[in-house]
Design a protein around this motif. Structure first.
Motif, mmCIF file in Angstrom:
data_model
loop_
_atom_site.group_PDB
_atom_site.id
_atom_site.type_symbol
_atom_site.label_atom_id
_atom_site.label_comp_id
_atom_site.label_asym_id
_atom_site.label_seq_id
_atom_site.Cartn_x
_atom_site.Cartn_y
_atom_site.Cartn_z
ATOM 1 N N LEU A 108 0.855 -1.173 0.000
ATOM 2 C CA LEU A 108 0.000 0.000 0.000
ATOM 3 C C LEU A 108 0.891 1.223 0.000
ATOM 4 N N LEU A 109 0.744 2.061 -1.008
ATOM 5 C CA LEU A 109 1.562 3.254 -1.116
ATOM 6 C C LEU A 109 0.918 4.419 -0.374
ATOM 7 N N VAL A 110 1.745 5.370 0.008
ATOM 8 C CA VAL A 110 1.265 6.532 0.751
ATOM 9 C C VAL A 110 0.162 7.250 -0.016
ATOM 10 N N LYS A 111 0.260 7.275 -1.321
ATOM 11 C CA LYS A 111 -0.727 7.980 -2.138
ATOM 12 C C LYS A 111 -2.033 7.202 -2.311
ATOM 13 N N GLY A 112 -2.139 6.004 -1.696
ATOM 14 C CA GLY A 112 -3.392 5.266 -1.701
ATOM 15 C C GLY A 112 -3.555 4.267 -2.815
ATOM 16 N N THR A 113 -2.520 4.030 -3.609
ATOM 17 C CA THR A 113 -2.557 3.005 -4.651
ATOM 18 C C THR A 113 -1.907 1.725 -4.135
ATOM 19 N N VAL A 114 -1.994 0.656 -4.947
ATOM 20 C CA VAL A 114 -1.497 -0.656 -4.529
ATOM 21 C C VAL A 114 -0.620 -1.240 -5.629
ATOM 22 N N GLU A 115 0.495 -1.841 -5.237
ATOM 23 C CA GLU A 115 1.361 -2.559 -6.166
ATOM 24 C C GLU A 115 1.574 -3.975 -5.647
ATOM 25 N N CYS A 116 1.538 -4.961 -6.570
ATOM 26 C CA CYS A 116 1.690 -6.371 -6.200
ATOM 27 C C CYS A 116 2.772 -7.037 -7.043
ATOM 28 N N TRP A 117 3.251 -8.183 -6.561
ATOM 29 C CA TRP A 117 4.308 -8.919 -7.242
ATOM 30 C C TRP A 117 4.285 -10.368 -6.783
ATOM 31 N N ALA A 153 -7.789 3.142 -5.910
ATOM 32 C CA ALA A 153 -7.323 4.434 -5.411
ATOM 33 C C ALA A 153 -7.939 4.661 -4.039
ATOM 34 N N ASN A 154 -7.315 5.536 -3.282
ATOM 35 C CA ASN A 154 -7.815 5.882 -1.950
ATOM 36 C C ASN A 154 -7.925 4.656 -1.036
ATOM 37 N N VAL A 155 -6.951 3.760 -1.144
ATOM 38 C CA VAL A 155 -6.918 2.562 -0.300
ATOM 39 C C VAL A 155 -6.337 2.909 1.065
ATOM 40 N N THR A 156 -6.959 2.406 2.121
ATOM 41 C CA THR A 156 -6.476 2.650 3.482
ATOM 42 C C THR A 156 -5.949 1.394 4.165
ATOM 43 N N GLN A 157 -6.348 0.198 3.672
ATOM 44 C CA GLN A 157 -5.859 -1.043 4.269
ATOM 45 C C GLN A 157 -5.867 -2.151 3.229
ATOM 46 N N LEU A 158 -4.898 -3.055 3.329
ATOM 47 C CA LEU A 158 -4.804 -4.223 2.466
ATOM 48 C C LEU A 158 -4.805 -5.492 3.305
ATOM 49 N N SER A 159 -5.347 -6.570 2.750
ATOM 50 C CA SER A 159 -5.245 -7.877 3.386
ATOM 51 C C SER A 159 -5.170 -8.933 2.285
ATOM 52 N N ALA A 180 -9.003 -4.865 -0.514
ATOM 53 C CA ALA A 180 -8.592 -3.512 -0.151
ATOM 54 C C ALA A 180 -9.766 -2.760 0.449
ATOM 55 N N LEU A 181 -9.504 -2.091 1.564
ATOM 56 C CA LEU A 181 -10.489 -1.205 2.180
ATOM 57 C C LEU A 181 -10.243 0.201 1.662
ATOM 58 N N LEU A 182 -11.296 0.843 1.170
ATOM 59 C CA LEU A 182 -11.175 2.172 0.601
ATOM 60 C C LEU A 182 -11.595 3.244 1.611
ATOM 61 N N ARG A 183 -11.192 4.465 1.325
ATOM 62 C CA ARG A 183 -11.475 5.575 2.228
ATOM 63 C C ARG A 183 -12.975 5.786 2.409
ATOM 64 N N ASN A 184 -13.769 5.417 1.406
ATOM 65 C CA ASN A 184 -15.219 5.594 1.521
ATOM 66 C C ASN A 184 -15.902 4.436 2.248
ATOM 67 N N THR A 185 -15.124 3.572 2.899
ATOM 68 C CA THR A 185 -15.554 2.433 3.726
ATOM 69 C C THR A 185 -16.070 1.259 2.902
ATOM 70 N N SER A 186 -15.917 1.286 1.587
ATOM 71 C CA SER A 186 -16.252 0.121 0.774
ATOM 72 C C SER A 186 -15.041 -0.795 0.662
ATOM 73 N N VAL A 187 -15.245 -2.019 0.177
ATOM 74 C CA VAL A 187 -14.180 -3.017 0.057
ATOM 75 C C VAL A 187 -14.182 -3.576 -1.362
#
Length: 286
Positions: A130-139, A169-175, A188-195
């Motif tokens: 999870l990047l500071v800017k709210g995006t996600v990168e995987c590998w 975008a606007n991701v706050t948590q990953l699992s 991913a949990l988003l800032r608007n409380t959706s998943v």
């Protein structure tokens, strides 16, 4: 094996805890990391691996790791986000989950291609940041196409570089799911409380309403406002603003908590739980 809680003797000032498939790690107030458990792949990070490192019954200090801000453990691999946004990993690299050319390492090494990271999560054979800017990168493992979104769906079975997940975008948590050898999905949990979830979906663990694999982040339908999420091996749970818990996916062992033991590809509310403050999904329990 232990069947009741025991204190990790001498481990103090813990600010965050990560539990992997065969080992655990703790981030301390001084920004160092201690680990314990199985170190056969070097995932304890203390410079020992293989037969030289038996199952650890006490914690060991991860060698040379400072300024850690987050720690994660997976299947034989551990990683830490470092102050400034870089990531260091140690352990097994069979699926390129270390983002390094080494086949394995028992001490932390800096990953390649990751920057601006706030948190990292590890699955069975893959990793996501999870990047500071709210995006996600995987590998990592791409053999079953469960990790990659908006990127290559065929080609290399393993990707030794991070790839940005499209449509997030606007991701706050990953699992990320871990366990049983086939878990390859993330939520991913988003800032608007959706998943939103994506990846393999054998048992409905993506909450999409079906059991078909989903290669792009798809909203978990019918889920009320979520505050926190946790992915198990083949099921996922969310803590809701109301203090209740919703879960979806595999229910073979009762991990959805509704007493039915019937898989569900959409969220169902765990009865009898209210005023919850956190949820944690294990391999086959919650």
């Amino acid at each position: 094996e232990l069947y009741s809680p025991v204190q990790v003797v001498g481990l103090n000032h813990v600010v965050q805890l990560a539990v992997g498939e065969f080992n655990s790690c703790a981030l301390l107030e001084n920004r160092t990391v201690d680990c314990w458990g199985d170190g056969v792949n070097g995932q304890l990070g203390n410079g020992s691996s293989g037969l030289k490192q038996p199952l650890s019954t006490r914690f060991v200090k991860v060698r040379g790791l400072r300024d850690a801000t987050w720690v994660a453990t997976g299947n034989g691999t551990s990683c830490a986000a470092i102050k400034g946004g870089t990531v260091k990993c140690w352990g097994n690299n069979i699926s390129d989950q270390l983002l390094t050319s080494l086949s394995t390492t028992s001490i932390p090494v800096k990953t390649q291609g990751l920057s601006g990271v706030s948190k990292v999560t590890l699955g069975q054979t893959n990793g996501c940041a999870l990047l500071v800017k709210g995006t996600v990168e995987c590998w990592g493992d791409n053999e079953l196409q469960g990790t990659w979104v908006g990127g290559p769906s065929q080609g290399l079975p393993y990707y030794p570089y991070p790839y940005q997940v499209a449509g997030l975008a606007n991701v706050t948590q990953l699992s990320t799911g871990i366990g049983d050898g086939v878990s390859q999905f993330s939520c991913a949990l988003l800032r608007n409380t959706s998943v939103k979830c994506w990846g393999l979906n054998f048992d409905g663990e993506l909450g999409s309403g079906t059991t078909g694999d989903v290669m792009t982040p798809t909203i978990v339908s019918g889920l009320p406002s979520a505050l926190q999420i946790s992915a198990g091996a083949d099921h996922t749970c969310a803590l809701l603003e109301s203090g209740s818990i919703d879960c979806w996916g595999l229910d073979m062992y009762g991990e959805l908590g509704d007493g039915a033991r019937a898989d569900s590809p959409k969220p169902i509310t765990v009865p009898g739980v209210s005023d919850a403050t956190e949820v944690s999904a294990g391999e086959f329990d919650t």
